[in-house]
Design an enzyme around this catalytic site. Structure first.
Site, PDB file in Angstrom:
ATOM      1  N   LYS A 175      24.544  -2.244   2.210  1.00 54.36           N
ATOM      2  CA  LYS A 175      23.248  -1.835   1.657  1.00 54.36           C
ATOM      3  C   LYS A 175      23.306  -0.447   1.018  1.00 54.36           C
ATOM      4  O   LYS A 175      22.564  -0.171   0.070  1.00 54.36           O
ATOM      5  CB  LYS A 175      22.161  -1.921   2.735  1.00 54.36           C
ATOM      6  CG  LYS A 175      21.884  -3.360   3.204  1.00 54.36           C
ATOM      7  CD  LYS A 175      21.432  -4.293   2.073  1.00 54.36           C
ATOM      8  CE  LYS A 175      21.005  -5.659   2.593  1.00 54.36           C
ATOM      9  NZ  LYS A 175      20.567  -6.583   1.524  1.00 54.36           N
ATOM     10  N   TYR A 211      26.952  -3.856   7.736  1.00 50.87           N
ATOM     11  CA  TYR A 211      25.728  -4.114   6.960  1.00 50.87           C
ATOM     12  C   TYR A 211      25.297  -2.844   6.217  1.00 50.87           C
ATOM     13  O   TYR A 211      24.929  -2.900   5.041  1.00 50.87           O
ATOM     14  CB  TYR A 211      24.646  -4.585   7.926  1.00 50.87           C
ATOM     15  CG  TYR A 211      23.333  -4.993   7.308  1.00 50.87           C
ATOM     16  CD1 TYR A 211      23.218  -6.185   6.599  1.00 50.87           C
ATOM     17  CD2 TYR A 211      22.194  -4.210   7.469  1.00 50.87           C
ATOM     18  CE1 TYR A 211      21.998  -6.581   6.061  1.00 50.87           C
ATOM     19  CE2 TYR A 211      20.975  -4.596   6.936  1.00 50.87           C
ATOM     20  CZ  TYR A 211      20.869  -5.779   6.236  1.00 50.87           C
ATOM     21  OH  TYR A 211      19.658  -6.170   5.717  1.00 50.87           O
ATOM     22  N   SER A 257      17.736  -2.236   2.200  1.00 52.58           N
ATOM     23  CA  SER A 257      17.317  -2.133   3.598  1.00 52.58           C
ATOM     24  C   SER A 257      17.189  -0.652   3.909  1.00 52.58           C
ATOM     25  O   SER A 257      17.803   0.188   3.237  1.00 52.58           O
ATOM     26  CB  SER A 257      18.385  -2.750   4.498  1.00 52.58           C
ATOM     27  OG  SER A 257      18.159  -2.393   5.857  1.00 52.58           O
TER      28      SER A 257
HETATM   29  N1  LIG Z   1      14.605  -9.485   7.811  1.00 54.27           N
HETATM   30  C1  LIG Z   1      14.812  -8.169   7.890  1.00 54.27           C
HETATM   31  O1  LIG Z   1      14.509  -7.515   8.915  1.00 54.27           O
HETATM   32  C2  LIG Z   1      15.413  -7.438   6.729  1.00 54.27           C
HETATM   33  C3  LIG Z   1      15.368  -6.037   6.753  1.00 54.27           C
HETATM   34  C4  LIG Z   1      15.921  -5.338   5.688  1.00 54.27           C
HETATM   35  C5  LIG Z   1      16.503  -6.017   4.647  1.00 54.27           C
HETATM   36  N2  LIG Z   1      16.538  -7.389   4.667  1.00 54.27           N
HETATM   37  C6  LIG Z   1      17.179  -8.054   3.533  1.00 54.27           C
HETATM   38  O2  LIG Z   1      16.249  -8.946   2.946  1.00 54.27           O
HETATM   39  C7  LIG Z   1      16.941 -10.073   2.409  1.00 54.27           C
HETATM   40  C8  LIG Z   1      16.331 -11.357   2.950  1.00 54.27           C
HETATM   41  O3  LIG Z   1      16.373 -11.318   4.355  1.00 54.27           O
HETATM   42  P1  LIG Z   1      15.636 -12.419   5.254  1.00 54.27           P
HETATM   43  O4  LIG Z   1      15.548 -11.834   6.611  1.00 54.27           O
HETATM   44  O5  LIG Z   1      14.421 -12.905   4.564  1.00 54.27           O
HETATM   45  O6  LIG Z   1      16.774 -13.558   5.257  1.00 54.27           O
HETATM   46  P2  LIG Z   1      16.719 -15.083   5.723  1.00 54.27           P
HETATM   47  O7  LIG Z   1      15.539 -15.307   6.605  1.00 54.27           O
HETATM   48  O8  LIG Z   1      18.080 -15.376   6.247  1.00 54.27           O
HETATM   49  O9  LIG Z   1      16.478 -15.881   4.358  1.00 54.27           O
HETATM   50  C9  LIG Z   1      17.469 -15.788   3.354  1.00 54.27           C
HETATM   51  C10 LIG Z   1      17.183 -16.764   2.238  1.00 54.27           C
HETATM   52  O10 LIG Z   1      18.270 -16.655   1.310  1.00 54.27           O
HETATM   53  C11 LIG Z   1      18.878 -17.922   1.142  1.00 54.27           C
HETATM   54  N3  LIG Z   1      20.314 -17.777   0.969  1.00 54.27           N
HETATM   55  C12 LIG Z   1      21.185 -17.158   1.807  1.00 54.27           C
HETATM   56  N4  LIG Z   1      22.436 -17.280   1.343  1.00 54.27           N
HETATM   57  C13 LIG Z   1      22.348 -18.007   0.196  1.00 54.27           C
HETATM   58  C14 LIG Z   1      23.299 -18.495  -0.739  1.00 54.27           C
HETATM   59  N5  LIG Z   1      24.621 -18.245  -0.598  1.00 54.27           N
HETATM   60  N6  LIG Z   1      22.869 -19.218  -1.793  1.00 54.27           N
HETATM   61  C15 LIG Z   1      21.547 -19.478  -1.948  1.00 54.27           C
HETATM   62  N7  LIG Z   1      20.597 -19.028  -1.109  1.00 54.27           N
HETATM   63  C16 LIG Z   1      21.000 -18.312  -0.053  1.00 54.27           C
HETATM   64  C17 LIG Z   1      18.540 -18.699   2.412  1.00 54.27           C
HETATM   65  O11 LIG Z   1      18.472 -20.091   2.176  1.00 54.27           O
HETATM   66  P3  LIG Z   1      19.673 -21.145   2.441  1.00 54.27           P
HETATM   67  O12 LIG Z   1      20.344 -20.722   3.713  1.00 54.27           O
HETATM   68  O13 LIG Z   1      18.955 -22.447   2.485  1.00 54.27           O
HETATM   69  O14 LIG Z   1      20.556 -21.025   1.232  1.00 54.27           O
HETATM   70  C18 LIG Z   1      17.133 -18.184   2.710  1.00 54.27           C
HETATM   71  O15 LIG Z   1      16.183 -18.907   1.949  1.00 54.27           O
HETATM   72  C19 LIG Z   1      18.415  -9.862   2.746  1.00 54.27           C
HETATM   73  O16 LIG Z   1      19.065  -9.276   1.640  1.00 54.27           O
HETATM   74  C20 LIG Z   1      18.369  -8.896   3.919  1.00 54.27           C
HETATM   75  O17 LIG Z   1      19.549  -8.144   4.014  1.00 54.27           O
HETATM   76  C21 LIG Z   1      16.011  -8.112   5.685  1.00 54.27           C
END
Ligand SMILES: NC(=O)c1ccc[n+]([C@@H]2O[C@H](COP(=O)([O-])OP(=O)(O)OC[C@H]3O[C@@H](n4cnc5c(N)ncnc54)[C@H](OP(=O)(O)O)[C@@H]3O)[C@@H](O)[C@H]2O)c1
Length: 247
Positions: free
Chosen positions: A156, A152, A139
């Site tokens: 990261k 967080y 991130s």
């Molecule tokens: N969105 C942002 O603004 C942003 C910015 C910077 C970095 N990030 C990083 O990008 C990554 C993804 O973020 P996102 O926003 O796309 O997240 P999200 O919308 O919450 O999606 C996360 C995915 O991971 C799966 N997951 C979570 N915990 C899990 C577990 N214990 N076992 C198996 N699957 C799991 C979830 O499915 P289930 O719940 O069905 O398991 C879901 O499919 C993260 O590492 C986050 O820190 C996001």
């Protein structure tokens, strides 16, 4: 739409941890469109079914918790693995002085320990590939601090650090390790945050390009790092942050 060669990942097995929604889903779709054999992992079966129905020949669904030993063992037992996206991650937003032990443990467990364990498990099948690539989802918060995000940010920053260490240690096996560091992207994780107009204004004011990231913006960088186009790139990060950290 992406501009990559449609045969980029033919013959490559790529595992996406956290592939049911958001950024991981976009990464899985892109890898499948480019010919990869994609192992998509998430806990929600219906998300994986929807993904697999779009790419029936390309997606293998594993409905599992990526923090579990049984998952680590399954990864280790793969015959070969060319690419891994360590994407599963969580955030628990709040003032540092109020963070509970449960929050601290949950964030460290998924964002740091699990990333280490999945990568550790992937080494065995990656040694069976001529070359392999690990992309750790970091991130912009792996480079800076931000109000209510110290927990967080800690996780990261750890992802950025372990990535460099893994890159050095795993280079002898031709396993490259890099991060992608997004700014805010609208996903199920962040959607509730943007219901707060003050927060929304803060975020838009911080991003020189004046918009949120799209999941495809992040998937493009993951795809590049997974591919042989990045064959000399290891131990670094692609910030997909619209200029947030350049201020
Ligand atoms: N969105 C942002 O603004 C942003 C910015 C910077 C970095 N990030 C990083 O990008 C990554 C993804 O973020 P996102 O926003 O796309 O997240 P999200 O919308 O919450 O999606 C996360 C995915 O991971 C799966 N997951 C979570 N915990 C899990 C577990 N214990 N076992 C198996 N699957 C799991 C979830 O499915 P289930 O719940 O069905 O398991 C879901 O499919 C993260 O590492 C986050 O820190 C996001």
């Amino acid at each position: 739409m992406n501009g990559f060669n449609k045969e980029l990942f033919i013959g490559k097995t790529i595992l996406i941890a956290g592939a049911g929604k958001g950024i991981g889903l976009a990464c899985a779709k892109m890898a499948a469109e480019l010919g990869g054999n994609v192992i998509a992992v998430a806990r929600t079966q219906s998300d994986l079914d929807a993904l697999a129905s779009q790419y029936p020949d390309r997606i293998e669904s594993w409905a599992m918790d990526v923090t579990s030993e049984v998952f680590f063992e399954r990864v280790k037992a793969l015959p070969v693995l060319h690419g891994l996206v360590n994407n599963a991650g969580i955030n628990r937003v709040g003032p540092m002085e109020d963070q509970s032990n449960e929050n601290i443990d949950a964030v460290i467990d998924l964002n740091v320990r699990t990333l280490y364990k999945i990568s550790q498990s992937a080494i065995t099948p990656m040694k069976n590939a001529d070359s392999a690539s690990i992309v750790n989802m970091s991130s912009q918060m792996g480079f800076v601090g931000s109000p209510n995000r110290t927990l967080y940010c800690m996780s990261k920053h750890a992802v950025e650090g372990i990535t460099k260490a893994m890159a050095v240690e795993l280079a002898e096996f031709n396993i490259r390790v890099n991060t992608v560091a997004p700014t805010f992207v609208l996903t199920p994780m962040t959607k509730p945050m943007f219901e707060d107009e003050t927060f929304k204004k803060f975020v838009f004011d911080m991003i020189p390009l004046g918009r949120l990231g799209k999941v495809e913006d992040i998937a493009h960088s993951c795809t590049f790092l997974l591919s042989e186009m990045a064959s000399m790139i290891t131990g670094t990060s692609i910030k997909v942050d619209g200029g947030w950290t350049a201020r």
